[in-house]
Design an enzyme around this catalytic site. Structure first.
Site, PDB file in Angstrom:
ATOM      1  N   THR A   1       0.817  -1.213   0.000  1.00  0.00           N
ATOM      2  CA  THR A   1       0.000   0.000   0.000  1.00  0.00           C
ATOM      3  C   THR A   1       0.849   1.260   0.000  1.00  0.00           C
ATOM      4  O   THR A   1       1.997   1.249   0.457  1.00  0.00           O
ATOM      5  CB  THR A   1      -0.916   0.016   1.249  1.00  0.00           C
ATOM      6  OG1 THR A   1      -1.588   1.278   1.362  1.00  0.00           O
ATOM      7  CG2 THR A   1      -0.097  -0.191   2.523  1.00  0.00           C
ATOM      8  N   ASP A   2       0.264   2.352  -0.487  1.00  0.00           N
ATOM      9  CA  ASP A   2       0.970   3.638  -0.434  1.00  0.00           C
ATOM     10  C   ASP A   2       1.016   4.218   0.977  1.00  0.00           C
ATOM     11  O   ASP A   2       1.769   5.154   1.250  1.00  0.00           O
ATOM     12  CB  ASP A   2       0.332   4.650  -1.396  1.00  0.00           C
ATOM     13  CG  ASP A   2      -1.123   4.962  -1.097  1.00  0.00           C
ATOM     14  OD1 ASP A   2      -1.710   4.350  -0.176  1.00  0.00           O
ATOM     15  OD2 ASP A   2      -1.704   5.811  -1.805  1.00  0.00           O
ATOM     16  N   GLU A   3       0.245   3.652   1.895  1.00  0.00           N
ATOM     17  CA  GLU A   3       0.192   4.197   3.254  1.00  0.00           C
ATOM     18  C   GLU A   3       1.511   4.030   4.005  1.00  0.00           C
ATOM     19  O   GLU A   3       1.742   4.694   5.015  1.00  0.00           O
ATOM     20  CB  GLU A   3      -0.969   3.579   4.040  1.00  0.00           C
ATOM     21  CG  GLU A   3      -2.325   3.918   3.443  1.00  0.00           C
ATOM     22  CD  GLU A   3      -3.491   3.545   4.345  1.00  0.00           C
ATOM     23  OE1 GLU A   3      -3.373   3.706   5.576  1.00  0.00           O
ATOM     24  OE2 GLU A   3      -4.520   3.090   3.814  1.00  0.00           O
TER      25      GLU A   3
ATOM     26  N   TYR B   1      -1.713  -0.228  11.088  1.00  0.00           N
ATOM     27  CA  TYR B   1      -1.868  -0.926   9.810  1.00  0.00           C
ATOM     28  C   TYR B   1      -0.698  -0.629   8.880  1.00  0.00           C
ATOM     29  O   TYR B   1      -0.027  -1.543   8.381  1.00  0.00           O
ATOM     30  CB  TYR B   1      -3.180  -0.529   9.134  1.00  0.00           C
ATOM     31  CG  TYR B   1      -3.185  -0.826   7.654  1.00  0.00           C
ATOM     32  CD1 TYR B   1      -3.022  -2.124   7.186  1.00  0.00           C
ATOM     33  CD2 TYR B   1      -3.322   0.197   6.712  1.00  0.00           C
ATOM     34  CE1 TYR B   1      -2.993  -2.407   5.823  1.00  0.00           C
ATOM     35  CE2 TYR B   1      -3.304  -0.077   5.351  1.00  0.00           C
ATOM     36  CZ  TYR B   1      -3.141  -1.378   4.914  1.00  0.00           C
ATOM     37  OH  TYR B   1      -3.108  -1.660   3.560  1.00  0.00           O
TER      38      TYR B   1
ATOM     39  N   LYS C   1       2.362  -3.076   7.392  1.00  0.00           N
ATOM     40  CA  LYS C   1       2.646  -3.270   5.964  1.00  0.00           C
ATOM     41  C   LYS C   1       4.071  -2.833   5.633  1.00  0.00           C
ATOM     42  O   LYS C   1       4.749  -3.470   4.819  1.00  0.00           O
ATOM     43  CB  LYS C   1       1.638  -2.508   5.112  1.00  0.00           C
ATOM     44  CG  LYS C   1       0.230  -3.087   5.115  1.00  0.00           C
ATOM     45  CD  LYS C   1       0.170  -4.504   4.555  1.00  0.00           C
ATOM     46  CE  LYS C   1       0.350  -4.535   3.047  1.00  0.00           C
ATOM     47  NZ  LYS C   1       0.157  -5.911   2.503  1.00  0.00           N
TER      48      LYS C   1
ATOM     49  N   ARG D   1      -7.182  11.318  -1.354  1.00  0.00           N
ATOM     50  CA  ARG D   1      -6.679  10.004  -1.743  1.00  0.00           C
ATOM     51  C   ARG D   1      -6.614   9.926  -3.265  1.00  0.00           C
ATOM     52  O   ARG D   1      -7.365  10.599  -3.973  1.00  0.00           O
ATOM     53  CB  ARG D   1      -7.587   8.889  -1.199  1.00  0.00           C
ATOM     54  CG  ARG D   1      -7.695   8.849   0.330  1.00  0.00           C
ATOM     55  CD  ARG D   1      -6.383   8.503   0.965  1.00  0.00           C
ATOM     56  NE  ARG D   1      -6.439   8.417   2.424  1.00  0.00           N
ATOM     57  CZ  ARG D   1      -6.067   9.387   3.252  1.00  0.00           C
ATOM     58  NH1 ARG D   1      -5.614  10.534   2.751  1.00  0.00           N
ATOM     59  NH2 ARG D   1      -6.118   9.214   4.555  1.00  0.00           N
TER      60      ARG D   1
ATOM     61  N   ASN E   1     -12.318  13.553   0.273  1.00  0.00           N
ATOM     62  CA  ASN E   1     -13.489  12.785   0.700  1.00  0.00           C
ATOM     63  C   ASN E   1     -14.788  13.541   0.471  1.00  0.00           C
ATOM     64  O   ASN E   1     -15.837  12.941   0.226  1.00  0.00           O
ATOM     65  CB  ASN E   1     -13.348  12.384   2.161  1.00  0.00           C
ATOM     66  CG  ASN E   1     -12.261  11.346   2.374  1.00  0.00           C
ATOM     67  OD1 ASN E   1     -11.798  10.714   1.419  1.00  0.00           O
ATOM     68  ND2 ASN E   1     -11.843  11.157   3.621  1.00  0.00           N
TER      69      ASN E   1
END
Length: 320
Positions: A138-140, A163, A167, A227, A262
């Site tokens: 993930t890009d997170e 999270y 990752k 995002r 969002n």
């Protein structure tokens, strides 16, 4: 016929990838390993359940003995690893499951592959000389951006949630198996996916579900978190391309070049619902409610996909 292990194939992205891969790769028998937790649903892969080159296995990647036995039994030639705990809110309330699944589970899969495929560091067994381990991330892991800039493959890791930290840890373990053992690995880091089969907990399904049931549509903070949205099938095409043609040891960022905050997403979804399933009076937008922001909520993610576009010839087909 080669055997390929797909982990987490009953989840959102994996279950979109499996039918696509089966259709385009006639030389593989695909084994789908999934624990079927809350995020995995066999209905997601019902269209392939009777496919002659498809086998479902229920099991836990955290169970080392089970994983070792599975590799030995089926002699997997390749692995594409989707399985992960991935819901940020859940990682805040219960981080332990994320560390176990995302870090220990990834290690178990990698080490079982090393034992099956290799005689020692930089020495592949002849029957597995082209075997590859593809890690989906993930890009997170890169943290958060300001108003400008993009995540590149060289961006330093700075995860801000349990999270994304888990990752990031799994990414580093995969990297180490390339540099230490010479294992043929590749990692892809993607932006926010959307599309069919997405779990109800995610943003777009939540907006739709809450709108149609007449509930408040919750938006964190001021709704200005940005995002980069990527259609799930575009992501699947990028994964297949990196798996087949990516350079060993490399990372490829997959993003849609489709930044939206969002507020835009909720407004767009409500506008579409107003058109296709109008309320008796008023707009679904009247149900939008701002709630207390999530702890450690990253403000902006945006991926620079130049590397996979230029080196592997990938591009996103969907940009809306």
């Amino acid at each position: 016929m080669k055997n390929i292990l797909i982990t987490g194939g009953a989840g959102f992205i994996g279950s979109n990838f499996i039918p696509y891969f089966l259709e385009n790769n006639l030389d593989y028998h695909l084994f789908n390993l999934d624990l079927l937790t809350y995020a995995g649903n066999l209905d997601n892969v019902s269209e392939v359940e009777n496919h002659p080159r498809y086998t479902f296995i229920q099991g836990d990647i955290c169970d080392r003995n089970f994983i070792n036995n599975l590799y030995n039994q089926y002699q997997f030639h390749d692995v594409i690893h989707f399985a992960a705990e991935s819901h940020v809110d859940n990682s805040i309330s219960g981080p332990e499951a994320f560390i176990k699944t995302n870090v220990l589970g990834t290690f178990n899969l990698l080490d079982a592959a090393r034992n099956l495929w290799m005689n020692g560091p930089n020495e592949y067994k002849s029957e597995f000389k082209n075997s590859r381990f593809h890690h989906v991330s993930t890009d997170e892991v890169y943290g958060t951006l300001g108003e400008t800039g993009l995540f590149e493959e060289t961006t330093p890791y700075a995860p801000n949630s349990p999270y994304s930290a888990s990752k990031a840890g799994s990414d580093m373990i995969v990297r180490s198996y390339f540099h230490t053992y010479g294992m043929n690995v590749v990692t892809t880091n993607c932006s926010n996916n959307y599309g069919p089969k997405q779990h109800n907990e995610k943003l777009i399904p939540t907006i739709i579900r809450k709108a149609l049931t007449g509930e408040n549509i919750p938006i964190y903070g001021d709704g200005k978190n940005v995002r980069d949205w990527l259609y799930v099938l575009d992501h699947c095409k990028g994964i297949e391309l990196a798996f087949k043609t990516g350079k060993a040891g490399e990372t490829y960022n997959i993003g849609g070049r489709n930044e939206r905050n969002n507020l835009y997403i909720v407004d767009k979804v409500c506008t579409i619902l107003d058109e296709i399933k109008p309320k008796q009076s008023g707009s679904y937008k009247e149900q939008i409610t701002f709630v207390k922001d999530r702890p450690g909520h990253d403000m902006r993610y945006a991926i620079d996909a130049t590397k996979i576009e230029n080196e592997l010839g990938w591009k996103a087909d969907e940009n809306e």
